[in-house]
Design a protein around this motif. Sequence first.
Motif, short mmCIF file in Angstrom:
data_model
loop_
_atom_site.label_atom_id
_atom_site.label_comp_id
_atom_site.label_asym_id
_atom_site.label_seq_id
_atom_site.Cartn_x
_atom_site.Cartn_y
_atom_site.Cartn_z
N ALA A 171 0.83 -1.21 0.00
CA ALA A 171 0.00 0.00 0.00
C ALA A 171 0.86 1.27 0.00
N GLU A 172 0.40 2.28 -0.70
CA GLU A 172 1.02 3.61 -0.61
C GLU A 172 0.80 4.15 0.80
N ARG A 173 1.81 4.79 1.35
CA ARG A 173 1.71 5.29 2.73
C ARG A 173 1.84 6.80 2.76
N ILE A 174 0.99 7.43 3.55
CA ILE A 174 1.02 8.88 3.73
C ILE A 174 1.21 9.17 5.21
N ARG A 175 2.28 9.85 5.54
CA ARG A 175 2.50 10.28 6.94
C ARG A 175 1.54 11.42 7.23
N LEU A 176 0.69 11.22 8.22
CA LEU A 176 -0.40 12.16 8.47
C LEU A 176 0.10 13.35 9.27
N GLY A 177 0.25 14.50 8.60
CA GLY A 177 0.55 15.77 9.26
C GLY A 177 -0.67 16.65 9.10
N SER A 178 -0.78 17.29 7.96
CA SER A 178 -1.97 18.07 7.64
C SER A 178 -3.05 17.13 7.11
N VAL A 179 -4.17 17.05 7.82
CA VAL A 179 -5.27 16.18 7.37
C VAL A 179 -5.84 16.68 6.05
N ALA A 180 -5.86 18.00 5.86
CA ALA A 180 -6.39 18.55 4.61
C ALA A 180 -5.56 18.11 3.40
N LEU A 181 -4.22 18.12 3.55
CA LEU A 181 -3.36 17.68 2.44
C LEU A 181 -3.57 16.19 2.16
N ALA A 182 -3.68 15.41 3.23
CA ALA A 182 -3.93 13.98 3.05
C ALA A 182 -5.27 13.75 2.37
N ALA A 183 -6.29 14.54 2.74
CA ALA A 183 -7.61 14.38 2.14
C ALA A 183 -7.57 14.65 0.64
N ARG A 184 -6.76 15.63 0.22
CA ARG A 184 -6.65 15.90 -1.22
C ARG A 184 -6.04 14.71 -1.96
N ARG A 185 -5.01 14.12 -1.35
CA ARG A 185 -4.39 12.96 -2.00
C ARG A 185 -5.33 11.77 -2.03
N ILE A 186 -6.08 11.58 -0.96
CA ILE A 186 -7.05 10.48 -0.93
C ILE A 186 -8.14 10.70 -1.98
N ALA A 187 -8.59 11.94 -2.11
CA ALA A 187 -9.63 12.25 -3.10
C ALA A 187 -9.16 11.96 -4.52
N ALA A 188 -7.86 12.10 -4.76
CA ALA A 188 -7.31 11.87 -6.10
C ALA A 188 -6.88 10.42 -6.32
N HIS A 189 -6.94 9.61 -5.27
CA HIS A 189 -6.45 8.23 -5.35
C HIS A 189 -7.49 7.32 -6.01
N ARG A 190 -7.03 6.44 -6.86
CA ARG A 190 -7.89 5.42 -7.45
C ARG A 190 -7.62 4.11 -6.73
N GLY A 191 -8.51 3.72 -5.86
CA GLY A 191 -8.32 2.51 -5.09
C GLY A 191 -9.04 2.60 -3.76
N THR A 192 -8.58 1.82 -2.80
CA THR A 192 -9.21 1.75 -1.48
C THR A 192 -8.29 2.39 -0.46
N ALA A 193 -8.80 3.38 0.27
CA ALA A 193 -7.97 4.13 1.22
C ALA A 193 -8.41 3.86 2.65
#
Length: 403
Positions: A45-67
Amino acid sequence: MADRVTVIGWDGSPLTAAARSALGAATLVAGAGHHLALPEVPGRAERIRLGSVALAARRIAAHRGTAVVLADGDPGFFGVVRTLRAREFGLEVEVVPAVSSVAQAFARAGMPWDDAQVVVAHRRTLRRAVNVCRAHPKVAVLTSPGAGPAELGLLLEGVHRTFVICEELGTDRERVTVVTSDRAADHSWRDPNVVIVIGGPTAPSDDSAWLAGGAPAGGARGWALPAAEYGGRLGEGETEPLRAAQLARTGPRVGDLVWDIGCGSGAFTAEAARFGAAVIAVDRDPDACARTLATARRFGVQPQIVHGTAPHILEDLPEPDVVRIGGGGAAVVSAVADRRPERIVTHAATRDAAELIGRDLTEHGYRVDCSLLQSVELDTRAWTEKERTVGFLLSGELPDRNP
């Protein structure tokens, strides 16, 4: 957009079957370092270190798959769910909750928490969180770096509280420490931590409790109560109509710090505190301070009472949000305006005095309102006049002041 987004709360206990299933199917996992180190996180799985939740949310919104997003405690309680569901991201989420850190902290302390206020403290909201700790007998503070136990203790100077500090709950490094608020700055504390702040009068145990966060302050129903509720000794600036107008213009609320200068009987102090605000009551007369303390105890509120003469005594007080000035004239008004509270309310007996105060507030950048209040008390048996009071009510509002 991600096909599926699951938010998993983690409290240190083994993951549930639902959480393990969601992680096993994840193609993207976001979380803190200790979350991403869990053995259940798939290596592919791709991993995102959670700092800014808003930045993570943008990447999740653009992700094709299961988050999957991992978070401590209950992610729906002051957690990441609110940000992920924000309109700009368009994410629909499934939530697997865990025990919140607040519930864990009170469990470690062996205390009920349905009567506690719960606040989040970071650098921007620290002052308001401290004001809640001033005003209420039981508060849980979810802290952050730079807004932790030491900072809470320093800003509570002059107010005695007990801190129950719960560090790294649910981990092998969990630690619970009890200190007085004035000693909290003498130690270094590990993040994340929750601080239970206890002090002041508490309501007696009542099996009929019905409202989380504590029942409203006791005493007679309503505000601007008659003189009899305060021992029948109200000063010139404490009449019921004037006090009602002062409360309406100041609008004290939870998270505010109110100064009541020239507190007299403590009538305004008690009523502002019953709205949930923290109050510092100031008077040069020790008898007035004693009456205010007695009034506060009768109504179950806990202002800080300071004996001294304004404006000099005001120099070391913490920054106010709203101020009621019951005495001291233009010199005190000017000193208060220098501190830039959002609202100031006072009164004057003559038009000349009102004009002087109004001019001073205007020069300090306040938008000023002035009203001539006339109150006539009638004897309803004979419909004759018993007492008449006349005075000027002045209020100043600072247009650019942020809470």
